[in-house]
Scaffold this motif. Structure first.
Motif: not given
Length: 223
Positions: A111-121, A124-127, A161-163
């Motif tokens: 949940k921390i990861f999801w809330d921290a990333v931008r929409e385009d990222q 790369f993280v789990a919902d 790496d988000f690429a």
């Protein structure tokens, strides 16, 4: 042993024979219907001396820039952990070992990861509304290190790496980096793991669907 699960950290802790953690108060993991196997999280590094740990989420060296784990430890469900030991043995014959970045991840960290990333990222993280295979103790993030030098090898991209260069079928980078990425993939797949489509380092164990989402903190797991 199987059990039908409506998520409850007190029940999960009891199944593991652990002291119950604090319950979530505002947002909780998704409710699931079982049956699920009884969780049996084990500390992977204790199963084989050849594993190296580089648990980035216990440090500030990650995409968040801060630690979200209190300890540098890696856990997996026991069948997945045993399969990883077999993969380690195969790689040793080729001069490499496994360096482990992450394994079981409490749902609250997802949940921390999801809330921290931008929409385009987000890809790369789990919902958190669906949970992660890391939350089930059946996903591992890892790479290779050279047994002669002890140094982590160079892959086509860095970890987290988000690429596009992080994709397991990326055709760029050096031939050596792709060869080592593919060696890791071939070895992991031979032991029942499947690579994630956008992350060369992320592998899901084949039986992940047999396990429920957990939100047990590391402090509640065996030492």
């Amino acid at each position: 042993m199987f059990y039908r699960k409506t998520w409850n950290p007190l029940i999960c802790a009891g199944l593991l024979g652990l002291a119950p953690p604090t319950c979530a108060t505002a947002e909780e993991p998704p409710i699931e219907d079982g049956p699920f196997r009884t969780p049996e999280l084990v500390e992977v590094a204790k199963l084989h001396p050849g594993f190296k740990l580089d648990v980035r989420y216990a440090t500030a060296n990650n995409f968040l820039g801060r630690a979200v784990y209190p300890e540098a430890r890696v856990f997996l469900q026991k069948p997945a952990a045993k399969a990883l030991v077999r993969a380690q043995a195969k790689l040793k014959n080729k001069g490499y070992g496994l360096v482990l970045f992450d394994g079981y991840r409490p749902w609250s960290v997802t949940k921390i990861f999801w809330d921290a990333v931008r929409e385009d990222q987000k890809p790369f993280v789990a919902d958190p509304s669906k949970g992660s295979r890391h939350n089930r103790g059946c996903a591992i993030d890892l790479s290779l290190y050279d047994l002669k030098t002890g140094r982590e090898v160079v892959m086509p991209s860095a970890y987290d790496d988000f690429a596009e260069r992080a994709y397991p079928d990326y055709t760029g980078g050096t031939p050596q980096a792709r060869r080592l990425r593919d060696l890791l993939r071939h070895t992991m797949e031979s032991e029942g793991f499947n690579v994630y489509p956008t992350e060369w380092w992320h592998y899901d164990y084949k039986d992940w669907g047999d396990y429920a989402i957990l939100d047990l903190p590391f402090s509640a797991l065996p030492h």
